[in-house]
Every structure is written in C-alpha cells, then in structure tokens.
Design an enzyme around this catalytic site. Structure first.
Site, PDB file in Angstrom:
ATOM      1  N   HIS A 138       8.259  47.706  35.133  1.00 12.77           N
ATOM      2  CA  HIS A 138       8.520  46.278  34.961  1.00 12.77           C
ATOM      3  C   HIS A 138       8.207  45.641  36.312  1.00 12.77           C
ATOM      4  CE1 HIS A 138      11.151  46.460  31.204  1.00 12.77           C
ATOM      5  NE2 HIS A 138      10.980  47.739  31.522  1.00 12.77           N
ATOM      6  N   LYS A 219       2.019  46.726  25.009  1.00 15.69           N
ATOM      7  CA  LYS A 219       3.388  47.236  24.904  1.00 15.69           C
ATOM      8  C   LYS A 219       4.125  46.578  23.739  1.00 15.69           C
ATOM      9  CE  LYS A 219       7.458  48.907  25.699  1.00 15.69           C
ATOM     10  NZ  LYS A 219       8.298  48.474  26.811  1.00 15.69           N
ATOM     11  N   HIS A 221       7.701  46.081  22.205  1.00 17.53           N
ATOM     12  CA  HIS A 221       9.096  46.142  22.654  1.00 17.53           C
ATOM     13  C   HIS A 221      10.000  45.489  21.619  1.00 17.53           C
ATOM     14  CE1 HIS A 221      12.713  45.778  25.062  1.00 17.53           C
ATOM     15  NE2 HIS A 221      12.147  46.517  25.998  1.00 17.53           N
ATOM     16  N   HIS A 248       8.559  50.733  22.337  1.00 18.80           N
ATOM     17  CA  HIS A 248      10.023  50.758  22.447  1.00 18.80           C
ATOM     18  C   HIS A 248      10.503  50.287  21.083  1.00 18.80           C
ATOM     19  CE1 HIS A 248      13.829  49.147  24.716  1.00 18.80           C
ATOM     20  NE2 HIS A 248      14.053  49.148  23.408  1.00 18.80           N
ATOM     21  N   HIS A 274      10.787  56.202  26.789  1.00 20.35           N
ATOM     22  CA  HIS A 274      12.169  56.725  26.724  1.00 20.35           C
ATOM     23  C   HIS A 274      12.503  57.249  25.321  1.00 20.35           C
ATOM     24  CE1 HIS A 274      12.563  52.549  25.523  1.00 20.35           C
ATOM     25  NE2 HIS A 274      12.468  52.134  26.781  1.00 20.35           N
ATOM     26  N   HIS A 322      19.326  43.892  29.210  1.00 19.83           N
ATOM     27  CA  HIS A 322      18.941  43.303  27.924  1.00 19.83           C
ATOM     28  C   HIS A 322      19.728  42.041  27.608  1.00 19.83           C
ATOM     29  CE1 HIS A 322      15.922  46.206  26.815  1.00 19.83           C
ATOM     30  NE2 HIS A 322      16.701  47.131  27.352  1.00 19.83           N
TER      31      HIS A 322
END
Length: 570
Positions: A138, A219, A221, A248, A274, A322
């Site tokens: 990030h 990406k 997410h 993600h 992850h 978050h």
C-alpha cells in the site's frame, strides 16, 4: 610445494568453502556450501599485500576488452538454485558472470576478468542474495521505500496514492491519472517499482484504461466489492493484456462463498493475497484456495509466524486499517470473524510444506514493510524447531528449507508478476540488484544493498570521522540513491500495452519503463519454485480446524523468536 591451511584459517581469510556450514543470524538454520567456483590457491582478494594488484590478480584488460565493472570476491551465494561459493562479476548494471575472477594472463580458469577499471567489493565471509521483492504494497507514504531498501528489498509492487482512505485500506492506484502521477513520482526513489490498478468493475472499459495507463496488475479488494461479476471481468481484461490479478475476497460472504469465488475465477491464474484470511477473505475458509492449481497463494507478514501475540495485535490493527469503529457491534464482529488461531497456525505448516508460495508485507495496512525477510526466516526457524528436518533434505544441513523460504520473497513473487526476466534471482543476465549480509545479521540488517550494480544503501559511520566505522553507525543512502545514478540504477515496471500505446513518450520520465510478461496462462502454482504443493484443504466451519489431504494442521504459538530484540537494542 603448496601451502596447507586449516579450514578455520581458510574460512577466516577467504570465506567458507565446500563442506563448511554457516548459521543464519541467531536461528537454528544452518546452510552448507554445495560448490566452490573459485580455485584454491588462486583466490583473488583486495587489500594491502593481497592479490588484486597490477600484474598479479589485476590484468591489463580494458572494459571494452572484457573486464567487468565490479567484482564481488569469494561470496557465499544463497539463492533458490543453490548455495555456492563464487566470485560475481557485474557489468552494465547486470550480473555478467558467476565463477572465478582474476587475471587470465597469470591465473588458470578465470571466467571473470579483473582490470584497471574494475571496482572490488569484498565478499569474503559475506552471504549474497538477490534483492527481495515485496508484492503487497500500500503506497501510503514515500518513506516506506527507504525503510524497505534498508531491509534488503529492491522491488516493491502494489497500489495507492498516499494516505487517501482508499489507499489506507486497499492496494490500488485507481485510474490512469493517478497511475501517471505515481509513475512520475517513481523517478525520485532508488527502488524498482510497479503499480496496480483497481480491478473492481463489472464492465471492462475502466480497467483497460488503467492497463493502458501503465498498471502492471489489477487488484480486486472486498472494500470495493469483490463480486463474481467483478472477478470475471477483471480476469478477462488481464488475460487480454497480460497483467496479473491479485484478489482480496469477500470476508462477509455477501456476494458468495469461497466456492463461488473459485467458480468465478474459472481456472485462470490469480495471486491470492493473505490466503490464510486474517488479512481478509471468505471467513472462515478462504485458506482452501491454496490447493487450487491456478491460484498463487501468499501471506502478509503480521501472521508470520504464529506467536502468543498474533491474535491480540490483529484486532486493533484491523479496526484501524478498514475504517471500523470499536463502538459498532457489527464492526467488531467483522473484525473477529477474520482472526482465527487455527488458520494462522495452519499457515505456518502450509508454508513449511511448500503449499503457500509467497511472503509479502501489506505495508502500513496490516503489515510491516521492513520485516519481510525477518518474518520469513522467523517462520522457517519456528518450523524447524517444531517440525524438525524436512524430508527433502539430503545432508546434515537446512539447505532445502532455506531455498524454499528465500524463494518466497525473491523469485516466486517475480514469477507471479511477470518480472522474473529482470529480477528475483542471482543469475547471469539479470539486474544486479544484490544484498550482502554478515551471516550474524542475515535477514535482519544488510551489509550493503546494490541496485543495478551501484551501491544504493549501506550502514555507515560518522561522515566526519577519519575512517568509515566510528559510531553512530546507521543506514544511509549511498551514491546510487542520488541524481541520475538513481534513475539509471532502477526501473519502473509497466504493462506492455502501455508501452505500445506510447506511455514513455507521454510521461517523459527519467527511469526506464520495463514491461511485465508471462503473467497469465503460462504460469500457475506449479511455477512457484520449491513452493508448488496443491493439497486438498478442508476447514471445519465450527472449530476452524484445517486439514491438508486429511491431516490436521496445527502447531503451538511461539513464545520467543530469533532475529528480534537482541538485534534492535538501539
């Protein structure tokens, strides 16, 4: 008559040779030299009364005639392909040769010519590795880059625009305008950089726009909505333009469960961030996807390895990252659903058996950018202590385990993201992005970091001192981090489509723009060196117990780790 030296005296003078063992930092990991490319009795070494002098180890050969720009002498190379002793020749910012350095007019078997124009870096007693790659960044603040460089990383891939709230939570640089600004900013940093666009869209137009704007990857997410439609659209664009997709998944299972995500992927190559789930993903069983042949699974470093403190720190970390509130019960429930000791413990073992392929940071967004190497080797050490030797080991050493773990932050992320033609390993022809380590500080504090063959960072003493070593010694940028040397020593990776569309001319940046390649059907889990296992994973929905091919995966949390406080007293 030849002179005989004891092994101890030889290692002290020229570094270890075949059969010698070296301990990595304060871990229980021991490597053994497998091969020595140098010639005993013909070693080259620099210094007063040493070999590299005019007419001795230094020849009269010009650079044009074949002499290298730099030689690293008597280095112990540690890479996925081997643990060997060799001299390393660098030329034009790349690795020109791995072999025997010296003067071919005086010495036999010379494959690396030392001339008057050759600089020497003493590798005796040092370990040399490829620069590390962090594939989960990030870009929240530019200061991360110096922190990463000083830890031994030479490539960072991810997304962001600074401390905007979208970047604080997600690894995306949204839209071609922001991507252009980040590519322009990359000129300021001694680091190979690559930027990911946002992949969450149900129609392809905006995604194509970002790839043509220079995004090396897209990406997906959950904070932007990782729905089956978005997954399918993003992967379709990636297949057309040869860029990687990172995912993600949907922690709350709002738009589907892990089975729905697997179905939406349709067997296409994807990098699962992850994969254990604490960093985000279908609760509680996203870890199942590490058994898919098209999924490249990775970890972020806060769960590496599982310790007595892991669960407690993750809850607070997640609330901040978050944008959750501790006063809202639903937010607390969301956070708690992601943090499971059973899946984190299983993650340790899945790394050790080679089922998880990559370790990255998740910088400032549930991850520590300067601890990619540290956390990798702490995991390896914990697993050796708890599980013993790997069945693949062939000698009284930990060579295979060490090769497996170093691949997780060097060659494997480079392969996954289409960069392995340029970086990721210490091999002839690749960029000379190298890290030298004192074995006692291996993985913790580098001795020197090279980018494109120039020294970019090193620990350095008082600049006003009469010698380089007086305190205070701390990490400082070196000449490779300044001026045009900086922009000539590192590159910015982009998509091939953006280069074809004239991106370099439009932006006019100083750094070379290099295209990623082979990120789609040509690679998959089987491409992950030493980390390609695809076990069948099951997760009990009530107890969260994880089984691989029917075997329960569990281990105790560590109470003490190596490479920790004793290295950071100051």
């Amino acid at each position: 008559m030849s002179y005989r030296m004891s092994r101890a005296a030889y290692a002290n003078m020229f570094g270890p040779t075949v059969g010698d063992k070296v301990r990595l930092a304060d871990t229980e990991l021991f490597i053994e030299v497998e091969k020595d490319f140098t010639t005993h009795g013909e070693e080259v070494k620099f210094g007063g009364g040493k070999v590299i002098r005019d007419g001795m180890g230094q020849s009269q050969v010009t650079r044009e005639g074949g002499a290298v720009d730099t030689v690293i002498t008597n280095a112990l190379i540690l890479d996925h392909w081997g643990i060997v002793k060799a001299d390393i020749g660098l030329k034009d910012g790349r690795i020109a040769a791995i072999g025997k350095a010296g003067n071919p007019d005086m010495q036999p078997g010379v494959t690396i010519i030392v001339g008057p124009g050759t600089e020497v870096i003493a590798g005796e007693g040092k370990i040399v590795t490829a620069g590390g790659m962090d594939s989960h960044i990030h870009f929240i603040c530019p200061q991360q880059i110096e922190e990463a460089l000083m830890s031994g990383l030479t490539c960072m891939l991810g997304g962001g625009t600074g401390p905007a709230h979208g970047t604080l939570a997600t690894t995306c640089t949204p839209g071609p305008w922001h991507i252009a600004r980040m590519i322009e900013a990359a000129d300021a940093f001694p680091m190979n950089l690559a930027f990911a666009g946002k992949g969450n869209a149900s129609l392809p137009g905006a995604l194509v726009e970002m790839v043509l704007g220079g995004a090396t990857s897209l990406k997906l997410h959950e904070d932007w909505g990782t729905t089956p439609a978005a997954i399918d659209c993003c992967l379709s664009v990636a297949d057309e333009y040869d860029v990687q997709v990172m995912i993600h998944t949907d922690t709350l299972n709002e738009s589907g469960f892990v089975e729905d995500t697997i179905a939406a992927i349709k067997g296409r190559t994807i990098h699962a961030y992850h994969t254990e789930g604490a960093g985000g993903g279908h609760a509680p069983d996203i870890i199942r996807i590490c058994g898919q042949p098209n999924v490249i699974p990775s970890s972020t470093n806060p769960t590496r390895p599982y310790t007595v403190n892991t669960l407690a720190e993750h809850l607070d970390m997640l609330m901040v990252c978050h944008h959750l509130s501790p006063t809202i019960p639903e937010d607390i429930a969301f956070a708690e659903s992601r943090i499971r000791k059973e899946t984190i413990a299983a993650e340790d073992i899945l790394h050790d058996i080679g089922a998880f392929s990559i370790i990255s940071s998740d910088s400032q967004a549930m991850g520590r950018v300067g601890e990619v190497a540290i956390r990798t080797w702490q995991t390896a050490d914990k697993m050796k202590r708890q599980r013993g030797r790997l069945k693949e080991e062939t000698g009284d050493n930990d060579n295979f385990r060490v090769k497996r773990y170093i691949a997780k932050y060097t060659i494997n992320p480079a392969i996954a993201h289409g960069l392995s033609h340029e970086i990721g390993s210490l091999e002839v022809g690749k960029r000379a992005d190298l890290v030298l380590w004192n074995p006692a500080f291996f993985g913790v504090k580098p001795d020197m970091v090279l980018l494109g063959g120039t020294i970019a960072a090193a620990p350095m003493g008082d600049p006003n001192a009469s010698i380089p070593t007086p305190q205070p010694v701390h990490y400082r940028p070196m000449f490779g981090a300044y001026g045009r040397s900086r922009t000539n020593s590192s590159v910015t990776f982009v998509s091939q489509a953006s280069l074809d569309a004239g991106l370099a001319g439009r932006l006019g940046v100083a750094k070379e723009l290099v295209a990623v390649q082979n990120t789609r059907g040509g690679i998959g889990k089987a491409s992950m060196i030493h980390n390609s296992l695809t076990p069948h994973i099951e997760v009990d929905p009530e107890t969260y117990e994880v089984r691989a091919d029917g075997e329960l995966l569990t281990c105790e949390p560590a109470t003490v780790l190596p490479m920790a406080q004793r290295y950071f007293l100051f």
